[in-house]
Enzyme design. Sequence first.
Site, PDB file in Angstrom:
ATOM      1  N   ASP A 178      60.686  51.299  30.295  1.00  0.00           N
ATOM      2  CA  ASP A 178      61.350  50.917  31.269  1.00  0.00           C
ATOM      3  C   ASP A 178      61.716  49.442  30.995  1.00  0.00           C
ATOM      4  OD1 ASP A 178      59.224  49.268  31.773  1.00  0.00           O
ATOM      5  OD2 ASP A 178      58.948  50.144  33.946  1.00  0.00           O
ATOM      6  N   ASP A 195      59.214  60.699  35.456  1.00  0.00           N
ATOM      7  CA  ASP A 195      57.704  59.778  35.072  1.00  0.00           C
ATOM      8  C   ASP A 195      57.289  59.464  36.204  1.00  0.00           C
ATOM      9  OD1 ASP A 195      59.746  57.403  35.589  1.00  0.00           O
ATOM     10  OD2 ASP A 195      57.795  56.729  35.486  1.00  0.00           O
ATOM     11  N   CYS A 247      43.993  77.471  35.690  1.00  0.00           N
ATOM     12  CA  CYS A 247      44.199  76.622  34.430  1.00  0.00           C
ATOM     13  C   CYS A 247      43.641  76.954  33.335  1.00  0.00           C
ATOM     14  CB  CYS A 247      43.974  75.214  35.151  1.00  0.00           C
ATOM     15  SG  CYS A 247      44.358  73.911  33.938  1.00  0.00           S
ATOM     16  N   CYS A 300      43.263  74.538  30.786  1.00  0.00           N
ATOM     17  CA  CYS A 300      43.259  73.367  29.976  1.00  0.00           C
ATOM     18  C   CYS A 300      41.725  72.910  29.509  1.00  0.00           C
ATOM     19  CB  CYS A 300      43.791  72.053  30.852  1.00  0.00           C
ATOM     20  SG  CYS A 300      42.377  71.481  31.956  1.00  0.00           S
ATOM     21  N   CYS A 340      39.104  72.651  32.282  1.00  0.00           N
ATOM     22  CA  CYS A 340      38.850  73.746  33.185  1.00  0.00           C
ATOM     23  C   CYS A 340      38.122  74.824  32.430  1.00  0.00           C
ATOM     24  CB  CYS A 340      40.262  74.398  33.648  1.00  0.00           C
ATOM     25  SG  CYS A 340      40.791  73.422  35.164  1.00  0.00           S
ATOM     26  N   HIS A 379      43.444  66.842  32.933  1.00  0.00           N
ATOM     27  CA  HIS A 379      43.578  67.880  33.742  1.00  0.00           C
ATOM     28  C   HIS A 379      45.006  67.446  34.452  1.00  0.00           C
ATOM     29  CE1 HIS A 379      43.521  71.422  36.362  1.00  0.00           C
ATOM     30  NE2 HIS A 379      44.088  70.497  37.468  1.00  0.00           N
TER      31      HIS A 379
END
Lengths: 372, 372
Positions: A94, A268, A306, A308, A311, A337
């Site tokens: 940015d 974002d 989930c 991931c 998880c 996560h």
Amino acid sequence: MIPFSFDLLHQDTRTQARRGRIHTSRGKIETPIFMPVGTQATVKGLLPEALKEVGAQIILANTYHLFLRPGHQTVQDLGGLHRFMNWDRPILTDSGGFQVFSLGQLRKISEEGVLFQSHLDGSTHLLTPELATGVQEALGADIIMAFDECIAYPSPRDYVQRSTDLSARWARRCKEARREGDGSALFGIVQGGMFPDLRRKSCEDLLEIGFDGYALGGLSVGEEASVMYDVMEATLPHLPHDHPRYVMGVGTPENLIEGISRGVDMFDCVMPTRNARNGVLFTSFGRISIKQARYARDEQPVDPACGCYVCRNYSRAYLRHLYQSGEILASVLNTHHNIHYYLDLMASARSAIEANSFVEFKRDFYHQRATH
Amino acid sequence: MIPFSFDLLHQDTRTQARRGRIHTSRGKIETPIFMPVGTQATVKGLLPEALKEVGAQIILANTYHLFLRPGHQTVQDLGGLHRFMNWDRPILTDSGGFQVFSLGQLRKISEEGVLFQSHLDGSTHLLTPELATGVQEALGADIIMAFDECIAYPSPRDYVQRSTDLSARWARRCKEARREGDGSALFGIVQGGMFPDLRRKSCEDLLEIGFDGYALGGLSVGEEASVMYDVMEATLPHLPHDHPRYVMGVGTPENLIEGISRGVDMFDCVMPTRNARNGVLFTSFGRISIKQARYARDEQPVDPACGCYVCRNYSRAYLRHLYQSGEILASVLNTHHNIHYYLDLMASARSAIEANSFVEFKRDFYHQRATH
């Protein structure tokens, strides 16, 4: 070197949702995409390998912070931001405009730029469109954002109008200041507050200058979600279809789904990372606060739906224990996560758009939250 | 299930250094070994995968902390400590004795045990040898430590003598309280302060009871390093060669090398993890403080001789930036490097012992530090 370009791969048949692909010299970015925020040359709590594991294609870094510490010249001398932080995929920086207004002290806006005092040591700096562009080039960003004034909400129409005009003049100076030929992109930022006609005027001004992509700034600044969606609807039709559209600093999973359905390609937000550090986790059935006593003996993963790393390997009880104990891994695992959740949501949205089933995808998204 | 056992593989020809192998139901441990400290069911800042990457064969967890939060019964109900924290290699739990004295408030020692108040909420608890053993069994530890009194240094001889006798009676109660047949080991802890004859007496008392391994407690409590080495030399010859010897809470890399050369097999200490969080990094040429301004533009890795993930991918300048910025990855990366350093030092020591070159290894170790 592959120069920056954008392919619009598919337009959903029943919504404005778009499936696209950005090409950069550091790889492709499949859109719609969420960009994890790495303010100080690190996404808080996630190693680059973890970012890749959860599917991060591009991350955001912060000009204001890196300009003040360690300094863009230092980063450049050390081989650029990618090498500095060990991240070889694209980085969007940015312009520092937002932080100058939210963190800097004693700021003074003039045609030239913004005079502000560092929140770190009180030192005074003048950030101009030319300097903001130069800093981002020194960092080695793949996508550079034009320097703009971030308008407080609410603000009177005449202030918004003058500020938006100033930002357009600054945007032109950013483009003129650019170093040629490094393959990076420069995005303009549409301002105009919550006024549809000023947003339209801002689009026209930026299109006249011409940018590689267009961002919507000045959203998620305290307005109602419905106002944000109205601004998206009033603005996006005035932006070209063949360039990526990026809504800055947004937002909740709901905000992202609504943005995508209105034709946004990039987002974002610090929400998934900051919330993670505060023990708030995103799931397919909504948010949970892992600090709650109800999770003390809960052997389930955060989200049974989930897949991931967190998880697959840890219980809610363990994550609660880590949080209650103030452990570093609480932030590490919660962030992992949450970023996975955001990026997986984007991947699912992309598949739905490709299959012309984004309407059903969106309905299911809300249904899972409502029926839990 | 493989029951606990120890093989003395090789005795160095010129020092007391030993090369051994511990067998447990959760895998082998090559000695000499350093055990990273995972106080609250997590080695601060390191995921289990990172612990394995740096070669951790066994970690330590803390009975006092886990007893108070989340509670050993909760951990047991959730499948035990290994599953709770996603670590499938051996775990040694200390007995809580040390923390009762260093963290607990209003402690009152009696023949029965220690009455103390939790440092978390002031609640009162009576920790006895039987309870300390039961807690460690509930956690599912592979190596259980006898409950003992940690003696302040310096203490008068008569206090040390009475305390050491009490710890011996407690050690017997720990052994009698043990659940049979789960394959775990129980280690006795030699006390006796800095008095050689009391250390010897403590060894004799513990040998009469009989344990799977023997630890030296009450070291690294403020005494000079030479005093610590004297106590090791006065104690270790009275312990059996065919059982592992563990010096608790020790220490610096120098302490480890000196301990190994005197016949110690196992160590644990918070030094590499705690120092990491304070920006102090261990290298082959000594310690460095990464916060120093001299590293601000230093593109070298922490230790050019180190092959760890951190040294392969990050500069001193980046690590300094993370530390100065208060970033989570500062702790994560610094801890990774320091634990790698400690474990790599142990691996090198093991190789040297096997090659009967431990004397040369030790000389080089000091030489690299002295000549930098």
